[in-house]
Design a protein around this motif. Structure first.
Motif, mmCIF file in Angstrom:
data_model
loop_
_atom_site.group_PDB
_atom_site.id
_atom_site.type_symbol
_atom_site.label_atom_id
_atom_site.label_comp_id
_atom_site.label_asym_id
_atom_site.label_seq_id
_atom_site.Cartn_x
_atom_site.Cartn_y
_atom_site.Cartn_z
ATOM 1 N N ASN A 5 37.764 -10.233 112.887
ATOM 2 C CA ASN A 5 38.404 -11.073 112.552
ATOM 3 C C ASN A 5 39.164 -11.768 111.178
ATOM 4 N N ARG A 6 38.851 -10.389 110.162
ATOM 5 C CA ARG A 6 38.433 -10.600 108.977
ATOM 6 C C ARG A 6 39.704 -9.565 108.631
ATOM 7 N N GLY B 160 42.780 -8.000 110.532
ATOM 8 C CA GLY B 160 41.797 -8.695 112.125
ATOM 9 C C GLY B 160 41.945 -8.291 112.842
#
Length: 184
Positions: free
Chosen positions: A96-97, A124
């Motif tokens: 999620n980055r 992400g």
């Protein structure tokens, strides 16, 4: 019966002579072949532990740097007749980055001769990212000398690290299509 043989011979002779014309071997000089060669470039799958290191007991975010050899352009025929390179990339980011990707073409001494991507942003949770880069050799003649491809990938925000126990990964598949043009 003899008359039939004579007529047959005359008709066959006329038939063969009427259908012939001088051969034009200069047509071969005007003929151009334009083959394309496809090749896999690199595949990698990187998990969270590859983006962290411990410095003085503190986890620090790092970049992952992978370099692979590319020997196809060592062939003199390919090098002399190269007209275009098509780079294709498929990226899957389960984190999620946001990551940044640099792709460089290197010469035999590992000097950068062309940057394919610089700071390409990988969002992400993106499971289907595709990109294509076309290089016309006439516009970028230096790329005929590349012998290595370098991939550098790292977090966009390096102020926080990834949890090393995170099971997510980032994958990249890439290929190249080499377009040639040559007169026989």
């Amino acid at each position: 019966m003899n008359l039939l043989k004579i007529y047959s011979t005359v008709i066959i002779t006329i038939f063969f002579l009427s259908c012939s014309q001088p051969l034009d071997f200069e047509q071969l000089e005007e003929y151009t072949i334009m083959p394309s060669i496809s090749s896999s470039l690199v595949f990698f799958s990187i998990d969270a532990s590859n983006f962290n290191t411990i410095i003085s007991g503190i986890p620090v975010a790092i970049e992952v740097n992978e370099t692979t050899d590319f020997k196809l352009l060592e062939n003199s025929f390919i090098k002399q007749n190269l007209v275009q390179l098509d780079f294709n990339f498929e990226i899957k980011n389960e984190f999620n980055r946001v990551f940044l990707l640099d792709i460089n073409l290197l010469d035999a001494e590992s000097n950068i001769i062309h940057k394919v991507f610089e700071g390409f942003e990988i969002r992400g949770n993106s499971l289907d990212i595709s990109a294509e880069v076309l290089l016309i050799i006439e516009d970028f003649p230096e790329v005929v000398n590349f012998t290595k491809v370098q991939f550098i990938i790292g977090l966009k925000d390096t102020s926080t690290t990834l949890d090393a126990s995170n099971l997510s990964k980032i994958e990249c598949r890439s290929s190249i299509v080499i377009h040639l043009e040559s007169n026989i």
